[in-house]
Design a protein around this motif. Structure first.
Motif, PDB file in Angstrom:
ATOM      1  N   ARG A 123      -5.109  -2.355  -2.785  1.00  0.00           N
ATOM      2  CA  ARG A 123      -3.721  -2.822  -2.844  1.00  0.00           C
ATOM      3  C   ARG A 123      -3.034  -2.258  -4.093  1.00  0.00           C
ATOM      4  O   ARG A 123      -3.625  -2.167  -5.159  1.00  0.00           O
ATOM      5  CB  ARG A 123      -3.676  -4.353  -2.855  1.00  0.00           C
ATOM      6  N   ASP A 124      -1.750  -1.892  -3.948  1.00  0.00           N
ATOM      7  CA  ASP A 124      -0.993  -1.398  -5.099  1.00  0.00           C
ATOM      8  C   ASP A 124      -0.950  -2.452  -6.198  1.00  0.00           C
ATOM      9  O   ASP A 124      -0.817  -3.656  -5.916  1.00  0.00           O
ATOM     10  CB  ASP A 124       0.447  -1.049  -4.691  1.00  0.00           C
ATOM     11  N   ARG A 126      -0.253   3.807  -2.814  1.00  0.00           N
ATOM     12  CA  ARG A 126      -1.573   4.373  -2.538  1.00  0.00           C
ATOM     13  C   ARG A 126      -1.501   5.401  -1.416  1.00  0.00           C
ATOM     14  O   ARG A 126      -2.083   6.491  -1.511  1.00  0.00           O
ATOM     15  CB  ARG A 126      -2.553   3.266  -2.169  1.00  0.00           C
ATOM     16  N   ASP A 133      -9.156   7.393  -4.619  1.00  0.00           N
ATOM     17  CA  ASP A 133      -9.085   5.971  -4.956  1.00  0.00           C
ATOM     18  C   ASP A 133      -9.645   5.712  -6.349  1.00  0.00           C
ATOM     19  O   ASP A 133      -9.177   4.825  -7.067  1.00  0.00           O
ATOM     20  CB  ASP A 133      -9.850   5.149  -3.908  1.00  0.00           C
ATOM     21  N   THR A 145      -3.765   0.965  -8.595  1.00  0.00           N
ATOM     22  CA  THR A 145      -4.215   0.145  -7.470  1.00  0.00           C
ATOM     23  C   THR A 145      -5.275  -0.831  -7.956  1.00  0.00           C
ATOM     24  O   THR A 145      -5.906  -0.621  -8.999  1.00  0.00           O
ATOM     25  CB  THR A 145      -4.801   1.007  -6.326  1.00  0.00           C
ATOM     26  N   GLN A 186      -7.442   3.790  -9.138  1.00  0.00           N
ATOM     27  CA  GLN A 186      -7.898   2.533  -9.714  1.00  0.00           C
ATOM     28  C   GLN A 186      -8.124   2.679 -11.218  1.00  0.00           C
ATOM     29  O   GLN A 186      -7.796   1.777 -11.989  1.00  0.00           O
ATOM     30  CB  GLN A 186      -9.189   2.074  -9.019  1.00  0.00           C
ATOM     31  N   GLY A 231       0.799  -1.221   0.000  1.00  0.00           N
ATOM     32  CA  GLY A 231       0.000   0.000   0.000  1.00  0.00           C
ATOM     33  C   GLY A 231       0.827   1.263   0.000  1.00  0.00           C
ATOM     34  O   GLY A 231       0.287   2.350   0.218  1.00  0.00           O
TER      35      GLY A 231
END
Length: 607
Positions: free
Chosen positions: A193-194, A169, A179, A188, A183, A166
């Motif tokens: 999670r990366d 992120r 986020d 991510t 994404q 992480g």
């Protein structure tokens, strides 16, 4: 960028991007009078300025090399960018947020593309900084083992993704990225999670040097992802079938040399550039395909299929031979000649550089051979040439190959080479090639789909064509001085086919807002488009008014009538009034009518 840019946004980019400001960033311009600016052309070597910019009309044109267009065209040519890339660069420069419609999908949220690109840039900076960390010792060891020290790693922007799932992120969230953006950018995964963990990374950029995504190599045996290489997933800006690693480094040289060298991996691209092969690129996480071929075709800028070269590096083993055959099947996508550079030892460019130095990589490319010859040699190896049926089978397969060669001037040469390889009489191989051509289906082109041949470019200094050129300049630059029917001018009034083609374009596109832009978009060929731009930029001899326009249109018609009179007099001289009295009378009556028409035109205030 994937998808289609909103037309209104493109218009806004053109409107807010002053061509003199953009061109002035690359070319020193000086006032040339009449609202024009001049400078040395950036597209060819010259000592006397012939490059002209007219800010009021938003066009540039070089009277030395013939390059011309609007502000978007200039940036495309200067930076070797696609239309979309050039629009985006200008939009960023002008602070315009582009609306992009995905193919077959909804319009992207305004600003999402920019945020994705910003997130990618921030991620690249994060990864590059992590390569200096204590944890990244394995990544540095990997790079050093391939001949890449710290300075080289910095030059290519190589980075490291920490094993903490992480870290990226957390860092980018602290910088204000949501986020949703992370994404969408493929940085991510769902759940936060990366996407890249415990890997060495290469930034993948477009030709405008914007980071589109990343390629990552596995370092640790306990990596949760078993794949040796991992790439950014498909995103609004990253499409693996449309990107090439190293394009940001190679684009200028690809355009300058009309050459592209295709290697297989990221380290091969690095090794090639370090060795002096500055046109090297590689596909990213997918096989080299049609979209890649079209991208290189655009970057090389070749037009006739006989100039420029695409060079693939293959091993001499069976895998290399199979790869060459696969490339050959897509070879018709190229307008350049296609070559193969074979390394018999099986070393890739990176290992070749490590073991034998930079010169060995350059020599690999220099030893290139035509793709057709490479494939023919491998066809011959697959048959028993000691048997007559083996030789005939190889000849037939080779003939199928030859039947698809674009450059027909090479066919005879390759026929002789194939016959020598097979130990057959060249006439026998030629007969097989003829049969193969007859077996090959001809492409079905309807009459409406037949391409219009480009007329020859007219000499701007030809005194016999000066009137036609000046009349078109008036129409393009001062359309309001003509009536709605262009003073009854017709395409047939122009003796040169290129000028006639430009007039047909003028007559077909109604005058109005953004007229010159619509003319360029509707031009039937590059030649007509460039000639139109030249006529828009070229200065007028004097200030135009309706009388001046009427004089030009009347003189143009007079010139046509004069040509018709000369042709008719010639036919009359060849017509026997005794043997063909009716034909002679008809021609004489037509001549009388033309002479009357000539007198009428002479009376329309010509001076």
């Amino acid at each position: 960028m994937a998808g289609r840019i909103n037309d209104e946004d493109i218009a806004a980019v053109r409107e807010r991007s002053r061509i003199d400001d953009v061109v002035g960033s690359y070319v020193a311009l000086r006032n040339a009078g009449g609202g024009s600016l001049k400078g040395l052309c950036p597209f060819h070597d010259e000592k006397t300025p012939s490059f002209t910019v007219t800010p009021a009309r938003g066009f540039f044109y070089c009277f030395g090399c013939g390059e011309g267009g609007d502000v978007i065209t200039f940036l495309q040519k200067q930076q070797n960018l696609s239309f979309t890339e050039a629009v985006q660069v200008l939009a960023d420069r002008s602070g315009i947020v582009l609306r992009v419609e995905d193919d077959g999908g909804p319009t992207q949220a305004p600003g999402m593309r920019r945020r994705v690109m910003e997130a990618n840039e921030a991620a690249q900076a994060f990864f590059a900084a992590q390569l200096e960390s204590a944890e990244a010792v394995e990544a540095r060891r990997f790079l050093h083992g391939r001949g890449f020290d710290r300075e080289i790693s910095l030059r290519f922007g190589i980075g490291y993704a920490p094993r903490h799932g992480g870290a990226l992120r957390q860092t980018l969230r602290a910088q204000g990225f949501s986020d949703e953006v992370l994404q969408t950018a493929g940085l991510t995964r769902q759940g936060g999670r990366d996407f890249f963990v415990g890997r060495v990374l290469w930034p993948i950029r477009d030709s405008a040097q914007a980071v589109l995504g990343f390629g990552a190599r596995r370092l640790y045996d306990d990596d949760r992802m078993p794949a040796k290489y991992l790439n950014t997933p498909e995103t609004p800006v990253y499409k693996k079938s449309q990107v090439l690693y190293g394009l940001d480094l190679a684009r200028r040289e690809i355009g300058r040399k009309a050459q592209a060298v295709i290697v297989e991996g990221y380290t091969d691209v690095m090794a090639a550039h370090l060795a002096g092969v500055e046109t090297a690129v590689a596909s990213c996480g997918t096989a080299f395909g049609d979209d890649h071929a079209r991208l290189l075709q655009r970057l090389m800028g070749t037009h006739d299929g006989l100039h420029g070269e695409v060079i693939f590096t293959f091993d001499g083993d069976k895998a290399g031979q199979a790869a060459a055959l696969k490339v050959f099947k897509g070879d018709q996508n190229f307008i350049a000649q296609t070559y193969v550079a074979v390394e018999p030892s099986g070393l890739d460019p990176c290992d070749l550089r490590l073991q034998h130095g930079d010169a060995a990589v350059r020599e690999l490319v220099a030893r290139r051979i035509p793709l057709y010859r490479f494939v023919m040699a491998n066809i011959a190896k697959s048959y028993d040439l000691d048997r007559a049926d083996g030789r005939l089978g190889a000849a037939r397969e080779g003939a199928e190959l030859l039947s698809s060669i674009r450059d027909q001037s090479l066919v005879s040469q390759y026929l002789r080479e194939l016959s020598a390889v097979l130990g057959m009489d060249v006439d026998e191989v030629r007969r097989e090639a003829s049969r193969a051509r007859h077996r090959s289906p001809e492409p079905d082109h309807g009459a409406d789909d037949a391409p219009r041949p480009d007329p020859a470019w007219p000499n701007p200094n030809d005194p016999g064509l000066r009137l036609e050129r000046d009349t078109l300049k008036l129409m393009l630059q001062c359309p309001m001085t003509f009536d709605e029917a262009w003073n009854a001018v017709e395409a047939e009034d122009f003796s040169h086919p290129a000028y006639a083609a430009v007039f047909r374009l003028i007559a077909e596109v109604p005058w109005g807002e953004a007229w010159t832009d619509r003319l360029r978009a509707a031009a039937p060929s590059d030649l007509v488009r460039q000639l139109m731009v030249a006529l828009v930029v070229e200065p007028l001899l004097r200030e135009a008014d309706e009388t001046y326009a009427l004089q030009h249109s009347s003189r143009l018609k007079l010139a046509r009538v004069t040509r018709q009179i000369a042709d008719l007099k010639s036919r009359l001289q060849r017509t026997d009034p005794v043997k063909d009295p009716s034909g002679h009378r008809a021609q004489f009556a037509q001549l009388t009518e033309l002479e009357m028409r000539r007198k009428q035109l002479l009376s329309v205030g010509l001076s």
